[in-house]
Write a protein that holds these residues in place. Sequence first.
Motif, PDB file in Angstrom:
ATOM      1  N   LEU A   1       0.840  -1.195   0.000  1.00  0.00           N
ATOM      2  CA  LEU A   1       0.000   0.000   0.000  1.00  0.00           C
ATOM      3  C   LEU A   1       0.875   1.245   0.000  1.00  0.00           C
ATOM      4  CD1 LEU A   1      -3.121   0.333   0.124  1.00  0.00           C
ATOM      5  CD2 LEU A   1      -2.864   0.762   2.571  1.00  0.00           C
ATOM      6  N   LYS A   2       0.802   2.004  -1.087  1.00  0.00           N
ATOM      7  CA  LYS A   2       1.600   3.222  -1.199  1.00  0.00           C
ATOM      8  C   LYS A   2       0.908   4.379  -0.477  1.00  0.00           C
ATOM      9  CE  LYS A   2       3.357   1.877  -5.748  1.00  0.00           C
ATOM     10  NZ  LYS A   2       3.335   2.189  -7.191  1.00  0.00           N
ATOM     11  N   PRO A   3       1.664   5.436  -0.131  1.00  0.00           N
ATOM     12  CA  PRO A   3       1.037   6.607   0.489  1.00  0.00           C
ATOM     13  C   PRO A   3      -0.062   7.169  -0.413  1.00  0.00           C
ATOM     14  CG  PRO A   3       3.413   6.737   0.704  1.00  0.00           C
ATOM     15  CD  PRO A   3       3.132   5.568  -0.188  1.00  0.00           C
ATOM     16  N   GLY A   4      -1.211   7.476   0.180  1.00  0.00           N
ATOM     17  CA  GLY A   4      -2.336   8.010  -0.582  1.00  0.00           C
ATOM     18  C   GLY A   4      -3.284   6.960  -1.107  1.00  0.00           C
ATOM     19  N   GLU A   5      -2.917   5.675  -1.027  1.00  0.00           N
ATOM     20  CA  GLU A   5      -3.769   4.607  -1.536  1.00  0.00           C
ATOM     21  C   GLU A   5      -4.746   4.126  -0.472  1.00  0.00           C
ATOM     22  OE1 GLU A   5      -1.346   2.323  -5.101  1.00  0.00           O
ATOM     23  OE2 GLU A   5      -1.256   1.503  -3.068  1.00  0.00           O
ATOM     24  N   LYS A   6      -5.913   3.680  -0.946  1.00  0.00           N
ATOM     25  CA  LYS A   6      -6.922   3.115  -0.054  1.00  0.00           C
ATOM     26  C   LYS A   6      -6.758   1.609   0.028  1.00  0.00           C
ATOM     27  CE  LYS A   6     -10.543   6.505  -1.035  1.00  0.00           C
ATOM     28  NZ  LYS A   6     -11.840   6.714  -1.691  1.00  0.00           N
ATOM     29  N   LEU A   7      -7.020   1.087   1.215  1.00  0.00           N
ATOM     30  CA  LEU A   7      -6.983  -0.356   1.425  1.00  0.00           C
ATOM     31  C   LEU A   7      -8.293  -0.968   0.934  1.00  0.00           C
ATOM     32  CD1 LEU A   7      -5.363  -2.720   2.649  1.00  0.00           C
ATOM     33  CD2 LEU A   7      -6.413  -2.190   4.849  1.00  0.00           C
ATOM     34  N   ALA A   8      -8.192  -2.056   0.196  1.00  0.00           N
ATOM     35  CA  ALA A   8      -9.384  -2.663  -0.411  1.00  0.00           C
ATOM     36  C   ALA A   8      -9.954  -3.807   0.408  1.00  0.00           C
ATOM     37  CB  ALA A   8      -9.057  -3.151  -1.826  1.00  0.00           C
ATOM     38  N   LEU A   9      -9.154  -4.404   1.288  1.00  0.00           N
ATOM     39  CA  LEU A   9      -9.616  -5.544   2.073  1.00  0.00           C
ATOM     40  C   LEU A   9      -9.140  -5.416   3.512  1.00  0.00           C
ATOM     41  CD1 LEU A   9      -8.374  -6.778  -0.905  1.00  0.00           C
ATOM     42  CD2 LEU A   9      -9.716  -8.706  -0.099  1.00  0.00           C
ATOM     43  N   ASP A  10      -9.821  -6.074   4.422  1.00  0.00           N
ATOM     44  CA  ASP A  10      -9.385  -6.101   5.821  1.00  0.00           C
ATOM     45  C   ASP A  10      -8.101  -6.913   5.927  1.00  0.00           C
ATOM     46  OD1 ASP A  10     -11.760  -4.838   6.200  1.00  0.00           O
ATOM     47  OD2 ASP A  10     -12.710  -6.432   7.362  1.00  0.00           O
ATOM     48  N   GLY A  11      -7.227  -6.514   6.844  1.00  0.00           N
ATOM     49  CA  GLY A  11      -5.986  -7.272   6.990  1.00  0.00           C
ATOM     50  C   GLY A  11      -5.240  -6.943   8.270  1.00  0.00           C
ATOM     51  N   GLU A  12      -4.046  -7.519   8.362  1.00  0.00           N
ATOM     52  CA  GLU A  12      -3.154  -7.310   9.506  1.00  0.00           C
ATOM     53  C   GLU A  12      -1.930  -6.559   9.025  1.00  0.00           C
ATOM     54  OE1 GLU A  12      -0.104 -10.003  12.206  1.00  0.00           O
ATOM     55  OE2 GLU A  12      -1.913 -10.950  11.379  1.00  0.00           O
TER      56      GLU A  12
ATOM     57  N   LEU B   1       1.685  -5.597   8.550  1.00  0.00           N
ATOM     58  CA  LEU B   1       2.975  -6.278   8.682  1.00  0.00           C
ATOM     59  C   LEU B   1       4.111  -5.293   8.916  1.00  0.00           C
ATOM     60  CD1 LEU B   1       2.724  -8.980   5.843  1.00  0.00           C
ATOM     61  CD2 LEU B   1       2.178  -9.217   8.269  1.00  0.00           C
ATOM     62  N   SER B   2       3.946  -4.053   8.458  1.00  0.00           N
ATOM     63  CA  SER B   2       4.970  -3.033   8.676  1.00  0.00           C
ATOM     64  C   SER B   2       5.031  -2.663  10.154  1.00  0.00           C
ATOM     65  CB  SER B   2       4.665  -1.792   7.835  1.00  0.00           C
ATOM     66  OG  SER B   2       4.539  -2.134   6.468  1.00  0.00           O
ATOM     67  N   GLU B   3       6.152  -2.097  10.577  1.00  0.00           N
ATOM     68  CA  GLU B   3       6.327  -1.749  11.989  1.00  0.00           C
ATOM     69  C   GLU B   3       5.261  -0.764  12.464  1.00  0.00           C
ATOM     70  OE1 GLU B   3       8.247  -3.061  14.296  1.00  0.00           O
ATOM     71  OE2 GLU B   3       8.929  -4.496  12.787  1.00  0.00           O
ATOM     72  N   SER B   4       4.933   0.223  11.617  1.00  0.00           N
ATOM     73  CA  SER B   4       3.868   1.176  11.940  1.00  0.00           C
ATOM     74  C   SER B   4       3.426   1.874  10.660  1.00  0.00           C
ATOM     75  CB  SER B   4       4.327   2.214  12.979  1.00  0.00           C
ATOM     76  OG  SER B   4       5.305   3.061  12.422  1.00  0.00           O
ATOM     77  N   ALA B   5       2.227   2.414  10.681  1.00  0.00           N
ATOM     78  CA  ALA B   5       1.707   3.160   9.536  1.00  0.00           C
ATOM     79  C   ALA B   5       0.559   4.035  10.024  1.00  0.00           C
ATOM     80  CB  ALA B   5       1.237   2.216   8.436  1.00  0.00           C
ATOM     81  N   SER B   6       0.428   5.219   9.427  1.00  0.00           N
ATOM     82  CA  SER B   6      -0.656   6.141   9.772  1.00  0.00           C
ATOM     83  C   SER B   6      -1.728   6.081   8.698  1.00  0.00           C
ATOM     84  CB  SER B   6      -0.127   7.574   9.898  1.00  0.00           C
ATOM     85  OG  SER B   6       0.705   7.692  11.031  1.00  0.00           O
TER      86      SER B   6
ATOM     87  N   SER C   1     -11.335  13.059  11.557  1.00  0.00           N
ATOM     88  CA  SER C   1     -10.291  13.541  10.651  1.00  0.00           C
ATOM     89  C   SER C   1      -8.883  13.277  11.192  1.00  0.00           C
ATOM     90  CB  SER C   1     -10.468  15.042  10.418  1.00  0.00           C
ATOM     91  OG  SER C   1     -10.439  15.739  11.654  1.00  0.00           O
ATOM     92  N   LYS C   2      -8.775  12.979  12.473  1.00  0.00           N
ATOM     93  CA  LYS C   2      -7.472  12.749  13.104  1.00  0.00           C
ATOM     94  C   LYS C   2      -6.847  11.453  12.584  1.00  0.00           C
ATOM     95  CE  LYS C   2      -5.446  12.086  17.704  1.00  0.00           C
ATOM     96  NZ  LYS C   2      -5.763  11.937  19.137  1.00  0.00           N
ATOM     97  N   PRO C   3      -5.585  11.505  12.080  1.00  0.00           N
ATOM     98  CA  PRO C   3      -4.940  10.276  11.589  1.00  0.00           C
ATOM     99  C   PRO C   3      -4.818   9.233  12.697  1.00  0.00           C
ATOM    100  CG  PRO C   3      -3.710  12.231  10.918  1.00  0.00           C
ATOM    101  CD  PRO C   3      -4.735  12.690  11.902  1.00  0.00           C
ATOM    102  N   ASP C   4      -4.907   7.992  12.317  1.00  0.00           N
ATOM    103  CA  ASP C   4      -4.841   6.883  13.264  1.00  0.00           C
ATOM    104  C   ASP C   4      -3.585   6.071  12.964  1.00  0.00           C
ATOM    105  OD1 ASP C   4      -5.288   4.911  15.080  1.00  0.00           O
ATOM    106  OD2 ASP C   4      -7.140   4.162  14.199  1.00  0.00           O
ATOM    107  N   THR C   5      -2.637   6.073  13.916  1.00  0.00           N
ATOM    108  CA  THR C   5      -1.385   5.342  13.723  1.00  0.00           C
ATOM    109  C   THR C   5      -1.528   3.920  14.251  1.00  0.00           C
ATOM    110  OG1 THR C   5      -0.088   7.366  13.926  1.00  0.00           O
ATOM    111  CG2 THR C   5       1.080   5.285  14.233  1.00  0.00           C
TER     112      THR C   5
ATOM    113  N   LEU D   1      -1.174   7.071   4.791  1.00  0.00           N
ATOM    114  CA  LEU D   1      -0.796   8.480   4.724  1.00  0.00           C
ATOM    115  C   LEU D   1       0.679   8.743   4.412  1.00  0.00           C
ATOM    116  CD1 LEU D   1      -2.869   9.976   7.695  1.00  0.00           C
ATOM    117  CD2 LEU D   1      -3.330  10.144   5.248  1.00  0.00           C
ATOM    118  N   GLN D   2       1.594   7.938   4.959  1.00  0.00           N
ATOM    119  CA  GLN D   2       2.996   8.368   4.896  1.00  0.00           C
ATOM    120  C   GLN D   2       3.902   7.416   4.121  1.00  0.00           C
ATOM    121  OE1 GLN D   2       3.755   8.928   9.084  1.00  0.00           O
ATOM    122  NE2 GLN D   2       2.867  10.975   9.104  1.00  0.00           N
ATOM    123  N   THR D   3       4.265   6.309   4.735  1.00  0.00           N
ATOM    124  CA  THR D   3       5.241   5.415   4.107  1.00  0.00           C
ATOM    125  C   THR D   3       4.547   4.220   3.459  1.00  0.00           C
ATOM    126  OG1 THR D   3       5.501   4.207   6.181  1.00  0.00           O
ATOM    127  CG2 THR D   3       7.004   6.032   5.783  1.00  0.00           C
ATOM    128  N   VAL D   4       5.295   3.527   2.596  1.00  0.00           N
ATOM    129  CA  VAL D   4       4.767   2.302   1.988  1.00  0.00           C
ATOM    130  C   VAL D   4       4.517   1.286   3.102  1.00  0.00           C
ATOM    131  CG1 VAL D   4       5.253   0.390   0.414  1.00  0.00           C
ATOM    132  CG2 VAL D   4       5.945   2.722  -0.194  1.00  0.00           C
TER     133      VAL D   4
END
Length: 663
Positions: free
Chosen positions: A190-201, A203-208, A218-222, A236-239
């Motif tokens: 999932l690249k920054p700005g992309e929407k997630l299409a399916l529910d999942g877990e 794997l990255s250390e963190s993502a907003s 409107s508050k980002p959720d990390t 929002l930020q990193t791949v």
Amino acid sequence: MSKECCSAEDSRDIKDKATDRNHDDHQHDHNDEDGHSHEHSDQTPFQLFLPAIISFVLLLLGIAFDHFFPQNWFQGWARIFWYAAAYLPVGLPVLKEASENIIKGDVFSEFFLMVIATVGAFSIGEYPEGVAVMLFYSVGEVFQTLAVTRAKSNIKTLLDQRPDEVTVLENNSPKTIKAYQAKIGDIIQLKPGEKLALDGELLSESASFNTAALTGESKPDTKKKGANVLAGMINLQTVAQVKITTAYEDSKLSKILELVQNANSQKAPTELFIRKFARIYTPIIVVLAILICLLPCFFVVDYIFRDWLYRSLIFLVISCPCALVISIPLGYFGGIGAASRHGILFKGSNFLDKIANIQNVVMDKTGTMTEGVFEVQEVNINSDFDQNALLEMVNALESNSNHPVATAIHTYVGEIDSSLEITNVEEIAGHGLKADVEGKELLVGNFKLMDQYKIQYGINPADIIYTVIAIAYDGKFAGYITIADKIKEDSKFTVEKLHKLKVKVTMLSGDKSTVVKYVADQLGIDNAFGDLLPEDKVNKVKEIKARNENVAFVGDGVNDAPVVALSDVGIAMGGLGSDATIETADVVIQDDKPSKIPVAINIGKKTKQIVWQNIILAFVVKGIVLALGAGGLATMWEAVFADVGVALLAILNAVRIQKMKFI
């Protein structure tokens, strides 16, 4: 003309999106529940108003030629054709609707009333008035369409959240496929700005993530590694990399699409009454209009047919039930739309009515008023046991449960020892887990479980404030682990708001009574009960209902489903909530924030208030002008105001709910 919160078109669109996004689901010709055909659902406001603009210009020119700039040619058939040309742009759609309804057996519709009144006006030479009635009726229809479209956009913002395609990693190489083709276990990049299409877990250390469309926040959720992420969230930020855990059609968003799709089938009692009322009322009005026209012939000395026909036509226009048939469903639809904008999903307009009358909100504790994220506070293991070995056994056994307590133990202990031999695993509802580990019986749960298996433990559980996980191995008490849950930051605010609404708050929990009392005291909750089994919660709610109190129950766990179903309004926490509870509930709160509960109640109260304002307005104004019209004191222009003017006022009043603040 009634327009419902989810038309047949939207139902098809939603269903297609939940299965195969390849299909062309943009269909615009559809019939609503009353058999009315609408073919302008995706037109711009200018396109919608264009027929009315043409009609209005021709009408103004005709009136000018009649009274201000007389023209020699503007008389006889030329005058008739001119006003007919002004009538047709707005009149043809209504004539079509009336004829289609008559073919289907629905003769006495509001379209039929409009056609009779306007054609009648033409028959007695009142051409400008005939055009004006149809013109203003058409303008009212356009305003209704715009109001429905605006309300619908709030819901569609929630619905249209998933992309058609996803990027999955195959042998560490990115590959783009259709979203519905992705399988459980696939890894999405999932690249920054992309929407997630399916529910999942994650794997990255963190993502907003931006979760506004799902939760209204409107508050980002990390999110941290291992956290659940849902379809519709925007990276929002990193791949980020996400492992798919749920099939496309089974994701939470897909289930929500189904809920919204089916919301239209649940009507509020007021809405159902108005529908039945209009079906009986309209033919009665037609009969009365005929009597007003013909009956005076037998009693009035200087009876003039044209004058009494004009009165009967005025009576027809005034009597049209448009204001009620339009504004009441629109009011409820606006309430559902306003709620969805706040991340609250009502499964039907009847629940807006019910939640407005709630007197007691009964809440679960874990996951509702608290975070549902437990952390181990203390490990107290008897010296007769190897602490590390025992914790490994407990961790391995708890891996069979998805309870937050199990997650806390796993986080504390670490990786599961796969070499342990665990057999005969059994979950004992409301008590804990039992299994054979290395050939000996292991019990992990509350002290009720210890009592059930006659384990002597020699301590007083009531002396420990925190949640206690008792452990017994090989028939002996081995010790306990204390676990604490964090109170949600808006829980206290929620209780305060509910008290301002004069709503009592009760908390029920399977957790130990000392913990429940501690949380209740912190939040100012009226009544709190702990150490409850699922059936105990049901009995407590029955006790409250026996006092003739309207009860809403808020929960998130599978064991909450029975009591959610029993309550007058069942509210599910949609983020952490189990599928069973979400399916059983009448209202779903997307972001698990308890502060949305008073918001939902407020929306219900405001919706009900607006609906009744419209009903009173329509009946009062129509009643006054009806009396004036039957007595010959009102003209067709007053009739136009009583019908279309009241309908427009009712629509504008109904639209207000989408701009209101409910917090």
